[in-house]
Structures are given as C-alpha cells and as structure tokens.
Design an enzyme around this catalytic site. Structure first.
Site, PDB file in Angstrom:
ATOM      1  N   GLY A  48       0.804  -1.223   0.000  1.00 57.27           N
ATOM      2  CA  GLY A  48       0.000   0.000   0.000  1.00 57.27           C
ATOM      3  C   GLY A  48       0.836   1.271   0.000  1.00 57.27           C
ATOM      4  CG  HIS A 269       8.231 -19.788   8.862  1.00 58.42           C
ATOM      5  ND1 HIS A 269       9.340 -20.290   9.470  1.00 58.42           N
ATOM      6  CD2 HIS A 269       8.668 -18.841   7.998  1.00 58.42           C
ATOM      7  CE1 HIS A 269      10.410 -19.656   8.998  1.00 58.42           C
ATOM      8  NE2 HIS A 269      10.027 -18.780   8.102  1.00 58.42           N
ATOM      9  CB  SER A 287      14.462 -14.813  10.274  1.00 58.51           C
ATOM     10  OG  SER A 287      14.883 -14.847   8.932  1.00 58.51           O
ATOM     11  NE  ARG A 333       9.711 -19.445   4.669  1.00 65.05           N
ATOM     12  CZ  ARG A 333       9.489 -18.149   4.665  1.00 65.05           C
ATOM     13  NH1 ARG A 333       8.283 -17.686   4.415  1.00 65.05           N
ATOM     14  NH2 ARG A 333      10.475 -17.308   4.910  1.00 65.05           N
ATOM     15  NE  ARG A 460       5.660 -15.424   1.547  1.00 64.66           N
ATOM     16  CZ  ARG A 460       6.675 -15.175   2.376  1.00 64.66           C
ATOM     17  NH1 ARG A 460       7.873 -14.922   1.899  1.00 64.66           N
ATOM     18  NH2 ARG A 460       6.490 -15.180   3.680  1.00 64.66           N
ATOM     19  CG  LEU A 466       9.741  -8.611   2.825  1.00 60.15           C
ATOM     20  CD1 LEU A 466      11.041  -8.303   3.555  1.00 60.15           C
ATOM     21  CD2 LEU A 466       8.581  -7.934   3.535  1.00 60.15           C
TER      22      LEU A 466
HETATM   23  C1  LIG Z   1       7.030 -12.346  11.448  1.00 58.48           C
HETATM   24  C2  LIG Z   1       7.062 -12.253   9.955  1.00 58.48           C
HETATM   25  C3  LIG Z   1       8.272 -12.204   9.284  1.00 58.48           C
HETATM   26  C4  LIG Z   1       8.313 -12.139   7.902  1.00 58.48           C
HETATM   27  N1  LIG Z   1       9.526 -12.098   7.278  1.00 58.48           N
HETATM   28  C5  LIG Z   1       9.574 -11.999   5.938  1.00 58.48           C
HETATM   29  C6  LIG Z   1      10.822 -11.921   5.248  1.00 58.48           C
HETATM   30  O1  LIG Z   1      11.893 -11.936   5.863  1.00 58.48           O
HETATM   31  N2  LIG Z   1      10.807 -11.801   3.910  1.00 58.48           N
HETATM   32  C7  LIG Z   1       9.651 -11.750   3.197  1.00 58.48           C
HETATM   33  O2  LIG Z   1       9.699 -11.615   1.989  1.00 58.48           O
HETATM   34  N3  LIG Z   1       8.454 -11.825   3.824  1.00 58.48           N
HETATM   35  C8  LIG Z   1       8.382 -11.944   5.167  1.00 58.48           C
HETATM   36  N4  LIG Z   1       7.159 -12.009   5.791  1.00 58.48           N
HETATM   37  C9  LIG Z   1       5.931 -11.836   5.002  1.00 58.48           C
HETATM   38  C10 LIG Z   1       5.712 -10.362   4.693  1.00 58.48           C
HETATM   39  O3  LIG Z   1       6.116  -9.580   5.788  1.00 58.48           O
HETATM   40  C11 LIG Z   1       4.264 -10.019   4.393  1.00 58.48           C
HETATM   41  O4  LIG Z   1       3.721 -10.929   3.512  1.00 58.48           O
HETATM   42  C12 LIG Z   1       4.153  -8.638   3.768  1.00 58.48           C
HETATM   43  O5  LIG Z   1       4.855  -7.703   4.525  1.00 58.48           O
HETATM   44  C13 LIG Z   1       2.726  -8.205   3.584  1.00 58.48           C
HETATM   45  O6  LIG Z   1       2.691  -6.868   3.141  1.00 58.48           O
HETATM   46  P1  LIG Z   1       1.348  -6.192   2.680  1.00 58.48           P
HETATM   47  O7  LIG Z   1       1.715  -4.814   2.282  1.00 58.48           O
HETATM   48  O8  LIG Z   1       0.681  -7.036   1.690  1.00 58.48           O
HETATM   49  O9  LIG Z   1       0.411  -6.181   3.968  1.00 58.48           O
HETATM   50  P2  LIG Z   1       0.614  -5.662   5.466  1.00 58.48           P
HETATM   51  O10 LIG Z   1       1.974  -5.182   5.736  1.00 58.48           O
HETATM   52  O11 LIG Z   1       0.050  -6.718   6.337  1.00 58.48           O
HETATM   53  O12 LIG Z   1      -0.285  -4.383   5.544  1.00 58.48           O
HETATM   54  C14 LIG Z   1      -1.672  -4.432   5.626  1.00 58.48           C
HETATM   55  C15 LIG Z   1      -2.195  -3.035   5.731  1.00 58.48           C
HETATM   56  O13 LIG Z   1      -3.584  -3.046   5.535  1.00 58.48           O
HETATM   57  C16 LIG Z   1      -4.234  -2.324   6.540  1.00 58.48           C
HETATM   58  N5  LIG Z   1      -5.572  -2.901   6.662  1.00 58.48           N
HETATM   59  C17 LIG Z   1      -5.931  -4.201   6.722  1.00 58.48           C
HETATM   60  N6  LIG Z   1      -7.260  -4.312   6.762  1.00 58.48           N
HETATM   61  C18 LIG Z   1      -7.755  -3.066   6.716  1.00 58.48           C
HETATM   62  C19 LIG Z   1      -9.068  -2.529   6.719  1.00 58.48           C
HETATM   63  N7  LIG Z   1     -10.150  -3.299   6.745  1.00 58.48           N
HETATM   64  N8  LIG Z   1      -9.205  -1.190   6.691  1.00 58.48           N
HETATM   65  C20 LIG Z   1      -8.114  -0.364   6.640  1.00 58.48           C
HETATM   66  N9  LIG Z   1      -6.865  -0.833   6.614  1.00 58.48           N
HETATM   67  C21 LIG Z   1      -6.691  -2.160   6.653  1.00 58.48           C
HETATM   68  C22 LIG Z   1      -3.347  -2.417   7.731  1.00 58.48           C
HETATM   69  O14 LIG Z   1      -3.591  -1.343   8.602  1.00 58.48           O
HETATM   70  C23 LIG Z   1      -1.981  -2.342   7.072  1.00 58.48           C
HETATM   71  O15 LIG Z   1      -1.650  -1.005   6.850  1.00 58.48           O
HETATM   72  C24 LIG Z   1       7.115 -12.101   7.177  1.00 58.48           C
HETATM   73  C25 LIG Z   1       5.903 -12.161   7.835  1.00 58.48           C
HETATM   74  C26 LIG Z   1       5.871 -12.283   9.218  1.00 58.48           C
HETATM   75  C27 LIG Z   1       4.560 -12.473   9.883  1.00 58.48           C
END
Ligand SMILES: Cc1cc2nc3c(=O)[nH]c(=O)nc-3n(C[C@H](O)[C@H](O)[C@H](O)COP(=O)(O)OP(=O)(O)OC[C@H]3O[C@@H](n4cnc5c(N)ncnc54)[C@H](O)[C@@H]3O)c2cc1C
Ligand code: SF4
Ligand code: FES
Lengths: 662, 250
Positions: A48, A269, A287, A333, A460, A466
């Site tokens: 976003g 994971h 991680s 994984r 994945r 990311l």
């Molecule tokens: C602990 C952890 C470690 C990870 N490490 C890695 C890594 O090392 N490498 C990698 O590639 N991936 C990693 N991942 C996966 C990766 O972090 C996520 O898949 C990715 O960051 C998701 O990004 P996104 O922008 O799609 O969503 P998010 O970052 O989840 O953002 C969602 C957004 O939507 C908003 N939102 C949701 N619902 C609503 C609603 N109804 N109304 C208004 N706003 C809403 C939230 O406020 C937020 O701003 C990891 C995940 C976890 C859990």
C-alpha cells in the site's frame, strides 16, 4: 448476475518480452487528467505505501487508510530475514530466469507464469529504489551490498538489514508516502477500518470506513480502489502475524463479487517459537535466514531426557540433511515443516511438550564464523573458548535482534543452548483473485501484496513476499492502473450522497448494531480461539476428507453460536477494540469455512496443502497435475454457498517436474 | 502468581481519568505483560465490565504500537525491551504494578492507555525522507557505502517510533526520535542534498507540535527500547546549527 468468465489478461508473446511490450503499449493518462482522478488505497504496508507514494508522485489524487495509529506500523514492519532480487551480485549464476524458475517450482507449479516472470524482472529495480531512499541494507567493508541464502534456492540473492529487513523497507516506503502527505498529494486516514466496497454500475467507486476513534462511518469516493490489506493467517488464531491482521477488507470485497482464490494455500513456517501455554496470544517467528547457519535435529533416541548439549553428535538425527542431502536445512518451508511434524508425531520431539525440534548454531558458530574470524585476526590454533567468543560476535551482528527476542520470550540463551522451534502459521498464498493487471473480478477494484493470490502458487519461498509487495506497489500498479483509468477520465467524482453510498453505509451500520446488540455471554476473543483450534487441527499442516467435513460442520455451528451468544461491551460511537475484533472474527469464521471447502475440493497434496490421502510411501506429497493444475477461484453465492471457477494453468517456459530437493 | 494492577481508565479525550485497581490470578511467568492484560480483559468481559483499551499489534517489539508506562517507566523495568516483549517472570508474586498511558501535551489520550501519536507522522512528513521518485534510482551497487557508516545509519534507523523517549522526558521533548531520523539520512550519501532543510524543517515541526525543549538529561536514551544513542542528539544539534548558519547567510 452474468456468469463470470475468468480472463487472466496475460499479454501475448515470449515470456521475457511480455512486460516490456505491455509497458510500451498500455494506454497512458495525461498529467492534467491524473489530477482529477482519485484513488483509494486501503492498507499502508509495503504494497500500500509503495503504491500510494508512486501513484501520488505520478499526479493522481490518493487517499490511504490503515487501522493502526500510523501507516508505519503495518504488519510488514515485522518481516525479518530479507528480500530477494535477481541481481547476481554474488556472481553465483543468478538470473531473472532462475528467480522465476525457483519461484514457480517452490510454489509447486500452481502459480501463473506471466506474473511470476514479471516479478523476477522488476526485482532488481526494487533494491535500487530502496537504496536510493536510504534503506540501510547490510554491506561489506568495501561498501557493496551483502546477500544471504534462503530456502528453496541454491544462490545467494537475499538482501537484508540484520533481522529487521521489513522494518527498514517499510520505513523507506513510509517516508516516501509521508513525503507525499506533506505535499498534500495523499490524504492519510489512520485508525480507520474499511468495512465495505461501494459499487456503482458494477464498478468499484469507493469505500465505507469506520473512524475507529469516534466510531463514525465515513464515505469515500475513488475512481479506483486498491486493497493492500495483507494476509489472513490469523484465521488460525495463533500465527506469526500481528494481532490486528485480518481478512475483513478482502472478505467484504469477496462478498461484493471479487473471487477468492486458493484460500486453502496457507504457509506453515518451520521455525517458530513453540506454544508455551493457553495464554498464548501469538507465535513468534525465528527467521528462515537462521537456517543458513543453524542445523535442525532431534535425538535419535525416543524420549531422550538429556539436555541438548549433552547429546553427542552421533546420537543426533539431522533429519533434513539426512532426507534431503542436496538442499539440507534449506529445503522449502512446507517440506521443512512437515518433516518436523513427522519427527514429533513419531515421538522424537523435544522440550516440555515434545512438540519441538532443535535449531542449533553451535557448529557454525565455532567452525564457520569462529574459525574465519580467528584466521582473519591471525590467531593460530585458537582454543574452543576463543572460537566461541569470536563466532558469537559474528552471529550477533547477523541475527542479534532475533537471538535477543528468543531469550526474552523463552528465558533461554540461544548462544548457549540450541533454540527449540516448531512450525506455525505464517503466510497466506491464497487471496483475492487478480488478473495480470492486479485487478479483481470487480472492475476498478485492485488487490496488491499478500492480500492477492498471485505469485506464490501453493508455497511461497522465503524473502519473496517483501519482493512481491514492493513489486506490485512500486513497479506494477503504476502502469497497469492506466489501462483502466485511461477510460475513466470523463468520469466526474461521484458525490457520496449517491444512493449506493447511502445503502452501503446503512448495511454496514446495521451489521455493527447487530454485533453489539446480541448481548450474549462470550467474548469475540473466545470465539476466535475456538475457530483457530478447528482450523489448526483440521485444516492445518495435514488435512483429510473426514477432518475437513467435520470442520465445516463445526464452523457452521460456531457461526450460529457467535451470532446468538456474542458479548461486545463498550460503545458503538467511540473507541472500542472489542467491537473491531468482533467484526473481524465474524469474517474469519466465514473465511474458515471456505478454506475447508477449498481444501476438500483439492484432492491432491501440493505445497502448503497436504492431504493425508495423497502421499507417497515415504510421506512425500503427491501432486496431481492432470486434474488439479488450476487456480481455484471461488464466487460467493450466498450464506455458505460458493461456486468454483477454474483458471487453468499453462506452463510454456518451465518443464513441470515432481519437486525434488533430494 | 497473583498480580495487583492499578490501571489508568479514561473514557475519552474529553473526560478526565483515574487509576482503578484490579487483581489478576493465575499469572504464569511465561506470559507476556500484554497477555496478562488479555487474561484480565477476558475476566472483565465475563463480569460484564468494559475491558481496558491499550495499543498493541506485532507483539514482537518492532511495530512501536505498544506504549505503557509501567511503574513510572515507559515499557517497564527492563532495558532495551518493549512492553509487548516484557514477560511476567520479571515480576514477583503479589507485586502491585501501576500502568498509565504516555503523558505529553503532544500525545493526547484517546482512551485508557491509548494515546494519539500522529505528531510523529507529521514530523516525518516535514522532512524525514529522501526525495526520490519511484523509477529514478541508479544501480544499488553504484553507491558504495562503507560498512561503518551503513551500520551507524542502521542503528539510528532502528527507531520504532513508539514515543517512549517523549514519555520519559520531563520536558516531553521528541529530540531522540527526530535525531534518529536526521542522523540516519545525514550519515548516508543519499541524504546529502536535503541535509540542511531536513534538520531545519523537522525541528520546526517538532516545535510546532508542542514537544518540549531538550535539556540533555538523557532520560530518553535510558528508556528507549531500541537503545537509540544520545550521539544522535549531538549530531542533530550539529546539523541544526550548521543548517541555521548557512540558511541565515543566504
Ligand atoms: C514475522 C514475519 C516475518 C516475515 N519475514 C519476511 C521476510 O523476511 N521476507 C519476506 O519476503 N516476507 C516476510 N514475511 C511476510 C511479509 O512480511 C508479508 O507478507 C508482507 O509484509 C505483507 O505486506 P502487505 O503490504 O501485503 O500487507 P501488510 O503489511 O500486512 O499491511 C496491511 C495493511 O492493511 C491495513 N488494513 C488491513 N485491513 C484493513 C481494513 N479493513 N481497513 C483499513 N486498513 C486495513 C493495515 O492497517 C496495514 O496497513 C514475514 C511475515 C511475518 C509475519
Ligand atoms: S527513539 Fe527510542 S523511544 Fe523514541 S520513538 Fe524511537 S524507539 Fe521509541
Ligand atoms: S506491539 Fe509492536 S512493538 Fe509492542
């Protein structure tokens, strides 16, 4: 409603030229028209924030929404290990094709070729963009960027910032977003939750959002709406996701006609801190990058009571290295998770609950890092203590925050004793169905990042989420949205007293009132826990026809109980986290049912989806390409009713093979 | 263990609040501080009493959302640990713990322990970035950045924007937060073109938000869960001074 015809809209031509050709032929919107086109971006994670900033830079009028108190707190902030890119800085034979190939294979041949190739193509630009923003990636003494390896690959292509890569990438995207907010090109709404998509003449034209501080419902118009709302792993209650992560935005879109694809493809994971008790509210990831340097093992003897450090080398079973010599501890994984479960189920697990395996750094700490440092410092014949001391310093620099976190949570020091780990729900490959343009089946409604289903197939690879989020936001949507908006330049902003807005707000209000007026006895949290238990046991790491059928019945019963015995305290017109939670749990319950329906339909094992009925003698997954090489895209038809649409997958640039990491 | 809590309750920004007393039984030492609150809230729901509102999300010490003032210390007694990473084994059976929200004019209370920290976002919007549009970047390795500089920039960039520094400061100054961002970008070549305007604009916005002046007590760094160093404040002072001189000379 007309029957939906799925069209992925992947451009014609050779795989390596599709995106280039697309970019040079997609209709553009001229600068003057951009200023009168409004775009709503729901979610400010990597997907976003990067989309909103890029679109605003181009001249569109943008509004962003997030439920946290600041865009910077989106769940992306928690990503630890790194981000992939086909830069080939290590000169180890990496290329766009190899990243494409690894991703398709890692996804067990259930992802769309065109999208994945584009992802691999733009991956290098992401690193350039982030560095230009000032993202402090790890570097060598000579000033060049460093890489580490992740699972499912044989090259080093993962860029990182200690164990805080997501934080640094998100702060980069957030700063780009704040810059546009400062300029007035983006208006941000924090502590707002989107509760419905507003459609006019079949097109997405805005949203209903609840101001979480005042409780007011607001109407917002947009020529297009982008959902960047993250994954739905919290349907399992316990997961590595942040507490607030939820499916509500995607689910409301689904009910408005957006198909939901591959909901049962969830990622478990392998390396997470095990559950310690009933009070547990979330699980913490260690991680995947740790598998670079840690070796996974269990005792060869069942019920071994000795402390880990007292078990001699020859009495340890390094089961991943034993079963998968070519990839060893770096298998994907899904494979690593199932192998851990297999050992624990067979009675070889360790720790108080016996539901854990060891992740041990001792040998690399001493032999790899300790020795290298000693050589660097010119210490001849270093003793063990020196090696440990030197090795520790390196490990601290690479993973310090993760080791501290482990110690904080478990009270044990992983520099001294092996970590205990167990698989946990982490990521959702499934999500809203999108075409090549990232548009859902509702015109004008897009879905980016983890919330869509697009690039990871049935599993994945690490460090690819990311990459996908930032690819979607920085480099894909800025082009693909032109294909739609170029035809919308004559559409004037629609006033929000239009009946569609009025109607959507009314039904949203009625639902909220319904939740708060049940006045039963059980908290939203308690329902969430019960749902999670059903999902984990029957739609988790192993699934069966019998279990899934039971789960569906149990979820339907739980739903009934929810709507008759829920207790939501507090006010409707004020800050009320209980009410927010109740709405999210209600949607999770419905999603949980669809996940089971999907898992039941897929009579094969592939990637994160393991059906007990479909396995080989050695316990390896049995994929069925003849009958299941499709994306399952579900259309909502009414309560507990869905119609399956299939997007057949074609592989023209990759030879399909049984996944083999041996 | 049994824990006695005194928790700040406040209905909304317009009303005044007070400390209420609660008792939580069966607290396990493995619970996190927030999980203890989960248990308490579940109990309150059972008793038909409204649960206590508090901010939290990642529960891994990285999002910066959790923000409790525990026995007079932001994020509690441990160094380098956020509230969500604080575990009950730090406390003793029978302890009484006082929990309050961040206190600062610039962080008004929304409800109970929840405050409004949007002032931090506005400070970043005033200059906490490098002005580079998407698509304008050169190859990442064209820019060699020495490891020392990169590591220092990373250490400053580790700030989670939680606001504990403000809560800890008797002047409610936001200098540590602002200095962390200014330092990160001042240390890197990418940050050079806007180096002066960044320092000036961010400090001006900080003042406009109503944060207090810095009198170098160091309380901020002592309580910062990410151990952001006071060196950053020294650097910000230099940057600001340098920028002020050159901006008055034009
Ligand atoms: C602990 C952890 C470690 C990870 N490490 C890695 C890594 O090392 N490498 C990698 O590639 N991936 C990693 N991942 C996966 C990766 O972090 C996520 O898949 C990715 O960051 C998701 O990004 P996104 O922008 O799609 O969503 P998010 O970052 O989840 O953002 C969602 C957004 O939507 C908003 N939102 C949701 N619902 C609503 C609603 N109804 N109304 C208004 N706003 C809403 C939230 O406020 C937020 O701003 C990891 C995940 C976890 C859990
Ligand atoms: S400087 Fe430290 S205390 Fe202040 S906001 Fe950043 S992380 Fe929190
Ligand atoms: S909840 Fe995220 S830092 Fe504490």
């Amino acid at each position: 409603m007309a029957t939906i015809k799925l069209d992925a809209k992947v451009p014609e031509g050779p795989i390596g030229e599709k995106w280039t050709k697309y970019k040079s032929s997609v209709p553009l919107v001229n600068p003057a028209n951009k200023r009168s086109l409004e775009i709503i971006v729901v979610g400010t994670g990597l997907a976003g924030s990067s989309a909103a900033a890029s679109l605003a830079e181009m001249g569109y009028k943008v509004k962003t929404f997030c439920f946290q108190d600041s865009p910077r707190r989106a769940h992306s902030i928690a990503a630890q290990g790194g981000i992939n890119a086909a830069k080939n800085y290590q000169n180890d034979g990496d290329s766009t094709y190899r990243l494409f190939y690894d991703t398709i294979k890692g996804g067990d041949y259930r992802a769309r070729e065109g999208n994945v190739h584009r992802l691999a193509e733009v991956s290098a630009n992401i690193i350039d963009q982030c560095v230009a923003q000032g993202v402090p990636f790890a570097r060598d003494y000579g000033g060049m960027l460093r890489n580490r390896s992740f699972g499912g690959t044989q090259v080093q292509r993962t860029f990182y910032a200690a164990g805080q890569t997501g934080q640094q990438l998100l702060l980069g995207a957030y700063s780009a977003l704040e810059r546009q907010i400062g300029k007035g090109s983006v208006v941000n709404y924090s502590r707002h939750e989107m509760l419905d998509v507003v459609k006019i003449d079949g097109k997405a034209r805005g949203i209903i959002a609840r101001n979480l501080i005042t409780g007011e419902l607001e109407r917002h118009f947009g020529h297009a709406v982008l959902l960047c709302t993250g994954g739905y792993g919290n349907v399992f209650y316990l997961s590595t996701n942040a507490m607030g992560s939820n499916v509500t935005a995607a689910w409301k879109a689904h009910k408005q006609g957006a198909l939901f694809a591959n909901p049962c493809f969830t990622q478990i994971h392998p390396t997470c801190i095990p559950v310690s008790g009933d009070h547990q509210s979330k699980l913490t990831l260690m991680s995947e990058s740790l598998r670079n340097d840690g070796r996974i093992w269990v005792p060869k003897q069942k019920d071994d009571k000795r402390a880990a450090n007292d078990i001699p080398e020859e009495e340890r079973d390094y089961y991943l290295e034993r079963r998968y010599p070519a990839f060893g501890n770096l298998v994907p994984r899904d494979i690593a998770s199932r192998a851990a479960k297999e050992r624990c189920d067979a009675g070889y697990g360790v720790g108080a609950t016996k539901m854990a395996v060891y992740l041990d750094f001792k040998s690399n700490l001493i032999n790899k890092y300790g020795r290298a440092e000693a050589t660097k410092l010119g210490i001849e014949n270093p003793d063990l203590d020196t090696l440990i001391r030197l090795g520790k310093e390196v490990v601290k620099e690479e993973y310090g925050n993760l080791f501290d976190m482990y110690k904080q949570i478990t009270g044990e020091d992983p520099y001294e004793v092996p970590m205990m780990i167990y698989p946990a729900v982490h990521y959702t490959m499934g999500g809203v169905w999108v075409d090549y343009n990232l548009m859902t089946t509702v015109p004008g409604l897009y879905c980016l990042g983890e919330a869509n289903f697009s690039d990871h197939g049935a599993n994945r690879l690490g460090a690819s989420a990311l990459m996908q989020g930032l690819s979607d936001g920085y480099f894909v949507i800025p082009y693909t949205i032109g294909a739609y908006l170029s035809a919308e330049i004559k559409t004037k902003a629609i006033p929000t007293d239009h009946e569609a807005f009025v109607e959507a707000e009314k039904s949203t209000r009625e639902r909220i009132e319904k939740l708060i007026n049940i006045k039963g006895k059980q908290s939203p949290e308690s329902f969430h826990k019960r749902l999670g238990k059903i999902m984990w046991e029957k739609c988790g790491m192993a699934r069966s026809e019998k279990g899934l059928k039971e789960a569906i019945a149990e979820i339907q019963a739980l739903k009934k109980e929810f709507w008759s015995d829920l207790r939501v305290l507090g006010d409707i017109d004020g800050f009320n986290p209980e009410l927010d939670k109740a709405g999210r749990v209600a949607d999770f319950i419905e999603l949980g049912e669809l996940m089971c329906v999907d898992a039941l339909d897929r009579n094969e094992s592939c990637g994160g989806h393991f059906r007990e009925e479909y396995q080989e003698d050695g316990g390896e997954a049995m994929r069925d390409d003849e009958n299941y090489m499709y994306v399952s895209a579900w259309e909502h038809k009414g309560e507990s009713q869905w119609e399956l649409h299939k997007e057949e997958l074609k592989y023209e640039n990759i030879k399909i093979a049984q996944r083999n990491y041996k | 263990m049994t824990i006695n809590l005194k928790v700040w309750k406040q209905k909304n920004a317009k009303t005044s609040g007070n400390l209420e007393t609660y008792k939580v039984d069966h607290v396990s030492p493995d619970m996190s501080f927030l999980e203890m609150f989960d248990v308490l809230n579940e109990k309150l729901v059972q008793e038909n009493k409204e649960p206590i509102a508090f901010d939290h999300d990642c529960r891994e010490g990285i999002c910066g959302m959790c923000s409790m003032y525990i026995n007079g210390q932001p994020h509690g007694p441990l160094e380098g640990v956020t509230t969500c990473q604080l575990h009950m084994r730090t406390f003793n059976d029978g302890d009484t713990i006082v929990v309050e929200p961040w206190r600062s004019k610039a962080f008004p209370v929304i409800k109970d322990l929840v405050v409004d920290r949007s002032a931090f976002d506005r400070i970043i919007a005033s200059g906490g970035f490098v002005s580079v549009n998407t698509g304008n970047a050169q190859d990442a390795n064209n820019l060699a950045i020495g490891k020392d500089k990169a590591d220092m920039a990373f250490a400053a960039a580790a700030c989670i924007g939680c606001g504990a520094c403000v809560a800890a400061c008797k002047n409610a100054s936001a200098m540590l937060f602002v200095s962390a961002k200014v330092s990160q970008l001042a240390l890197l070549p990418q940050g050079q073109p806007e180096r002066e305007s960044r320092a000036l604009n961010m400090v001006a916005q900080m003042d406009a938000e109503g944060f207090g002046a810095c009198t170098n007590t160091g309380a901020c760094a002592a309580e910062c869960p990410k151990e952001i160093s006071l060196d950053n404040i020294a650097r910000l002072n230099r940057e600001f001074l340098g920028a002020s001189i050159s901006s008055t000379s034009v």
